[in-house]
Every structure is written in structure tokens, then in C-alpha cells.
Design a protein around this motif. Structure first.
Motif, short mmCIF file in Angstrom:
data_model
loop_
_atom_site.label_atom_id
_atom_site.label_comp_id
_atom_site.label_asym_id
_atom_site.label_seq_id
_atom_site.Cartn_x
_atom_site.Cartn_y
_atom_site.Cartn_z
N UNK A 1 0.84 -1.20 0.00
CA UNK A 1 0.00 0.00 0.00
C UNK A 1 0.88 1.25 0.00
N UNK A 2 0.50 2.29 -0.73
CA UNK A 2 1.28 3.54 -0.72
C UNK A 2 1.47 4.06 0.70
N UNK A 3 2.62 4.62 0.95
CA UNK A 3 2.96 5.05 2.31
C UNK A 3 2.30 6.37 2.69
N UNK A 4 1.91 7.17 1.71
CA UNK A 4 1.29 8.45 2.01
C UNK A 4 -0.21 8.38 1.76
N UNK A 5 -0.96 9.16 2.52
CA UNK A 5 -2.41 9.19 2.42
C UNK A 5 -2.91 10.41 1.66
N UNK A 6 -2.04 11.00 0.84
CA UNK A 6 -2.45 12.20 0.10
C UNK A 6 -1.96 12.15 -1.33
N UNK A 7 -2.77 12.77 -2.20
CA UNK A 7 -2.36 13.04 -3.57
C UNK A 7 -2.41 14.56 -3.69
N UNK A 8 -1.26 15.18 -3.64
CA UNK A 8 -1.22 16.63 -3.55
C UNK A 8 -1.81 17.06 -2.22
N UNK A 9 -2.81 17.92 -2.27
CA UNK A 9 -3.45 18.38 -1.03
C UNK A 9 -4.73 17.60 -0.72
N UNK A 10 -5.00 16.55 -1.47
CA UNK A 10 -6.25 15.80 -1.31
C UNK A 10 -6.01 14.46 -0.62
N UNK A 11 -6.99 14.07 0.15
CA UNK A 11 -6.91 12.80 0.87
C UNK A 11 -7.01 11.63 -0.10
N UNK B 1 -12.38 14.78 -4.01
CA UNK B 1 -12.55 15.71 -5.13
C UNK B 1 -12.26 17.16 -4.74
N UNK B 2 -12.53 17.52 -3.50
CA UNK B 2 -12.35 18.91 -3.09
C UNK B 2 -12.24 18.99 -1.58
N UNK B 3 -11.58 20.03 -1.13
CA UNK B 3 -11.56 20.39 0.29
C UNK B 3 -11.39 21.91 0.36
N UNK B 4 -11.10 22.43 1.52
CA UNK B 4 -11.00 23.89 1.65
C UNK B 4 -9.77 24.46 0.95
N UNK B 5 -8.90 23.61 0.45
CA UNK B 5 -7.75 24.08 -0.32
C UNK B 5 -8.07 24.16 -1.82
N UNK B 6 -9.27 23.71 -2.20
CA UNK B 6 -9.65 23.81 -3.60
C UNK B 6 -10.06 22.48 -4.21
N UNK B 7 -10.25 22.51 -5.53
CA UNK B 7 -10.69 21.33 -6.27
C UNK B 7 -9.51 20.46 -6.67
N UNK B 8 -9.78 19.16 -6.82
CA UNK B 8 -8.79 18.23 -7.36
C UNK B 8 -8.38 18.70 -8.76
N UNK B 9 -7.07 18.80 -8.99
CA UNK B 9 -6.61 19.21 -10.33
C UNK B 9 -5.98 18.03 -11.07
N UNK B 10 -5.55 18.28 -12.29
CA UNK B 10 -5.02 17.21 -13.13
C UNK B 10 -3.75 16.59 -12.55
N UNK B 11 -2.90 17.41 -11.95
CA UNK B 11 -1.66 16.89 -11.37
C UNK B 11 -1.98 15.97 -10.19
N UNK B 12 -2.90 16.38 -9.35
CA UNK B 12 -3.28 15.55 -8.20
C UNK B 12 -3.96 14.27 -8.68
N UNK B 13 -4.78 14.38 -9.72
CA UNK B 13 -5.42 13.17 -10.25
C UNK B 13 -4.37 12.20 -10.79
N UNK B 14 -3.36 12.73 -11.47
CA UNK B 14 -2.29 11.87 -12.00
C UNK B 14 -1.53 11.19 -10.86
N UNK B 15 -1.33 11.90 -9.76
CA UNK B 15 -0.66 11.29 -8.61
C UNK B 15 -1.52 10.18 -8.02
N UNK B 16 -2.82 10.40 -7.97
CA UNK B 16 -3.76 9.38 -7.52
C UNK B 16 -3.68 8.15 -8.42
N UNK B 17 -3.66 8.35 -9.73
CA UNK B 17 -3.58 7.24 -10.68
C UNK B 17 -2.30 6.44 -10.45
N UNK B 18 -1.19 7.13 -10.27
CA UNK B 18 0.08 6.44 -10.06
C UNK B 18 0.04 5.59 -8.80
N UNK B 19 -0.55 6.12 -7.75
CA UNK B 19 -0.62 5.38 -6.48
C UNK B 19 -1.49 4.15 -6.59
#
Length: 291
Positions: free
Chosen positions: A47-57, A88-106
Motif C-alpha cells: 500500500x502507498x505510504x502516504x495518504x495524500x495526492x497533492x493536497x487531497x486525501x 474531489x475537493x476540500x477547503x484548499x480547492x478542487x482536485x486538479x489534473x496533477x493531483x489526479x495523476x498522482x492518484x492514478x500512479x498510487x
């Protein structure tokens, strides 16, 4: 029936678990299909060691082969399927393409390690959903703050804490911060009281002057059934009377208590909007989204 400490602890743990559970309403989810049952120990090793993709859980859940329930992957359990998700979103903003790509990689890396098939959601669709959700959240987020100031002599930290404790507040981890606890275990506090952190750490608390105290309500984090705004008004009245203080706006100008009346009506409309979106204030989804 009276709840035992053990049963209360179990309920609190279950509530905390549900708070984190993936939900298609606010998460992009990728199903992970496996051919054979996988142990929790084996899944945890890859399992990936981090629980975040960018600023998203980011989170991976397993479908428990015994209970048939989705849960956080645990050692000693057996799983018949997995799913990965990113918020998809939190108080830091919406999920962006870079964060989505990090999610895909994980999630793809996890799937590859288990020789599993990963069904990835469409990036453009999920990013579009994220922006729409972020816009809704931004339009329905309310964090109310009011200032209390002394009418005459400045307050000391000890004096503030004494009166706040009488109103039900308890000390928080940070100096100069107290919280009015929720009646529900593991939930956000109803109200937060804050004053100068440096004053709270002074050598002589009785001789340290404090000229303002802030009372705050994070509306989406607290269930409307607990009537937090009503409680806020009661606390304002109790503290102002007990400490010879006055209610002020953010610039320090005195406010009359009746200015709070229209805010109560506006909050009812806000609660209704959150309810209609299945993001009721204080719910697990609202606490994750407005965080």
C-alpha cells in the motif's frame, strides 16, 4: 441500556471509520479487481505510504471477505476486492489534473503489486466534478467569528479561562485556545474560543493583559441538531455578563445582540442547502469536504 466505556469506544472508532469511508459523492473512486482473496498483511506491504495526492486525501479500502463491508485495510483480515479513492475537493480547492495523476500512479502501483485490474475513472470527468463540488462548497461554507472585548479593565488569561470553563469550554492542545465539546464523541467542537497565545504562555498569567477574545463556529462541521448558533449566543451573553465585556465585529466595533437575529435565519437556509446535497452539516461527508 447504559453504554459501557468499551462500547462507547467502539462507537467512536466506528464513527471515525465512517468519517474516512470513500463515497462517490465527494471521491473519485477506482475499483481494483483481484482474482483470489488477498490477506490484509499482503495488501499493507504494497500500500502507498502516504495518504495524500497533492493536497487531497487518498485512501485504499478493502472489501472484507467475511463481513462484506468496505473498510480500511487491516492486518489479519482477508479481502475479495479493493478500491482506491481521492477526495474531489476540500477547503484548499478542487482536485486538479496533477493531483489526479498522482492518484492514478498510487492506485495503479498498488494494483500492479497485487496483479490486479484497476478500473480508472476518466480524468476530465472527475476534475469537472471536482470543480463543481468546490464551487458548491465555496458558496455554502460558513465560518463565523465574533470578538469579545472588555468594557473597562483588560482581562487576564486566568480570568478568561475561569469564565470560559464555567460556560462549558475545555482547554485545547494549543495555548490560548479552548473548545466547547460536541455531545457526540469524535465530532468537531461546537465552538472555539481563542485569545493571544503569547499571553497564555506568560510567566505571570494574572498580570498579563488580554484585550480581545474570539468566539468561532465552523458551521459545516457541526450538526444543526446541536443548535450551535443558539449555543454561541448563549455563550456570548454569559461571557459578556460575567466578564463585563461587549460583543464586537472583526474591527472591534460594538455590536448589539439583535444583529445576530438575521444570521440565524441565514444559517437555516444554509443547513437546508447542505441537506439537499446530502452534505448535512456535521455529517462525515461535510466534515471531510469542509476541512
Amino acid at each position: 441500556l447504559t453504554a459501557t466505556p468499551e462500547s462507547a469506544a467502539r462507537v467512536a472508532q466506528q464513527n471515525a471509520e465512517r468519517k474516512q469511508a470513500l463515497d462517490g459523492l465527494i471521491d473519485a473512486i477506482a475499483p481494483i479487481r483481484i482474482e483470489n482473496v488477498v490477506t490484509g498483511d499482503a495488501a499493507l506491504m504494497v500500500q502507498p505510504t502516504t495518504r495524500r495526492a497533492g493536497s487531497k486525501q487518498f485512501r485504499i479500502e478493502g472489501l472484507n471477505a467475511a463481513s462484506g463491508e468496505w473498510e480500511t485495510v487491516r492486518a489479519g483480515q482477508r479481502y475479495s476486492a479493493f478500491q482506491g479513492g481521492v477526495q474531489l475537493a476540500n477547503r484548499l480547492g478542487a482536485l486538479n489534473e496533477i493531483e489526479f495523476s498522482e492518484f492514478v500512479a498510487k492506485v495503479q502501483g498498488f494494483g500492479d503489486a497485487l496483479n490486479a485490474a484497476v478500473d480508472l475513472p476518466d480524468m476530465l470527468h472527475e476534475v469537472s466534478r471536482a470543480r463543481e463540488l468546490d464551487q458548491f462548497a465555496g458558496e455554502h461554507d460558513a465560518q463565523l467569528s465574533f470578538m469579545l472585548r472588555p468594557r473597562r479593565a483588560a482581562w487576564s488569561p486566568g480570568y478568561i479561562e475561569q469564565h470560559a470553563a464555567a460556560a462549558g469550554f475545555v482547554s485545547a492542545a494549543m495555548p490560548g485556545r479552548m473548545q466547547l465539546p460536541s455531545v457526540t464523541p469524535a465530532h468537531a467542537p461546537l465552538l472555539t474560543l481563542v485569545y493571544d497565545a503569547q499571553a497564555a504562555q506568560a510567566d505571570n498569567l494574572d498580570q498579563t493583559a488580554v484585550h480581545e477574545v474570539w468566539l468561532s463556529l465552523d458551521v459545516p462541521q457541526v450538526p444543526r441538531t446541536e443548535e450551535p448558533f443558539t449555543r454561541l449566543r448563549e455563550v456570548v451573553q454569559q461571557l459578556c455578563e460575567g466578564m463585563d465585556g461587549m460583543l464586537c465585529d472583526q474591527n472591534g466595533y460594538q455590536l448589539l445582540p439583535q444583529v445576530l437575529d438575521p444570521i440565524a435565519a441565514d444559517l437555516d437556509k444554509l443547513y437546508d442547502k447542505l441537506d439537499s446535497r446530502e452534505l448535512s452539516a456535521g455529517s462525515m461527508l461535510a466534515r471531510r469536504l469542509f476541512n
